[in-house]
Design a protein around this motif. Structure first.
Motif, short mmCIF file in Angstrom:
data_model
loop_
_atom_site.label_atom_id
_atom_site.label_comp_id
_atom_site.label_asym_id
_atom_site.label_seq_id
_atom_site.Cartn_x
_atom_site.Cartn_y
_atom_site.Cartn_z
N TYR A 147 52.20 43.84 37.29
CA TYR A 147 51.45 43.34 37.06
C TYR A 147 49.74 43.09 36.17
O TYR A 147 49.03 43.14 35.95
CB TYR A 147 50.68 41.95 38.42
N ALA A 148 49.41 44.71 37.09
CA ALA A 148 48.06 45.52 36.28
C ALA A 148 48.30 45.29 35.10
O ALA A 148 47.27 45.30 34.14
CB ALA A 148 47.98 46.30 37.73
N ARG A 149 49.47 45.93 34.77
CA ARG A 149 49.63 46.82 33.22
C ARG A 149 50.25 45.05 32.47
O ARG A 149 48.65 45.26 31.79
CB ARG A 149 50.74 46.60 33.42
N ALA A 150 50.25 43.96 32.79
CA ALA A 150 50.69 43.15 31.82
C ALA A 150 48.68 42.61 32.04
O ALA A 150 48.44 42.29 30.94
CB ALA A 150 51.19 41.61 32.78
N HIS A 151 48.09 43.11 32.90
CA HIS A 151 46.20 42.53 33.14
C HIS A 151 46.14 43.37 31.68
O HIS A 151 45.53 42.55 31.17
CB HIS A 151 45.73 41.87 34.01
#
Length: 143
Positions: free
Chosen positions: A35-39
């Motif tokens: 999720y953080a990487r996609a953000h």
């Protein structure tokens, strides 16, 4: 004077684009979960690519290729966040849970409610359960 100003604007846009692309790459490598990487991929990388494409459009001037560059810029602005949203939604539907900011005793971090992780109150919590199914409220001591 006008060419120097144009050249300076191109250099500033390229440097800013490289900076945000680098920040995005570091974020994808260092952040803990999907999720953080996609953000970071949707936010910083889109901005970095957008600034670099704006520099290319400015460098090309009023040519036919500039129209294609601007169209590519809009395409990147639409597809990068959409792809990141699709990846995050797929991860959520697959049951991947996000990493919380609550450190475990093996991280060596501090908990907000009971001080350092190696305090005497935490000695009985030798194997922390990340799901919190042990019935404790996170206090670390007896209630």
């Amino acid at each position: 004077m006008g060419e120097q100003l144009r050249f300076a604007a191109i250099v500033i846009l390229v440097v800013a684009g490289l900076f945000f692309t680098f920040v995005s790459a570091v974020g994808v490598l260092r952040l803990p979960d999907i999720y953080a990487r996609a953000h970071t991929a949707s936010q910083a990388d889109t901005l970095g690519a957008g600034l670099a494409l704006a520099a290319v459009a400015l460098a090309l001037g009023w040519q036919h290729a500039t129209v294609y560059t601007v169209l590519l810029l809009f395409f990147v602005f639409i597809t990068n966040p959409t792809a990141a949203h699709a990846i995050a939604r797929s991860a959520a539907e697959s049951g991947i849970t996000p990493v919380t900011s609550e450190p475990t005793a093996t991280d060596g971090g501090e908990r907000a409610d009971d001080g350092p992780a190696d305090s005497s109150a935490d000695q009985d919590d030798s194997s922390p359960n990340p799901d919190g199914e042990d019935g404790s409220t996170g206090g670390g001591g007896s209630a």
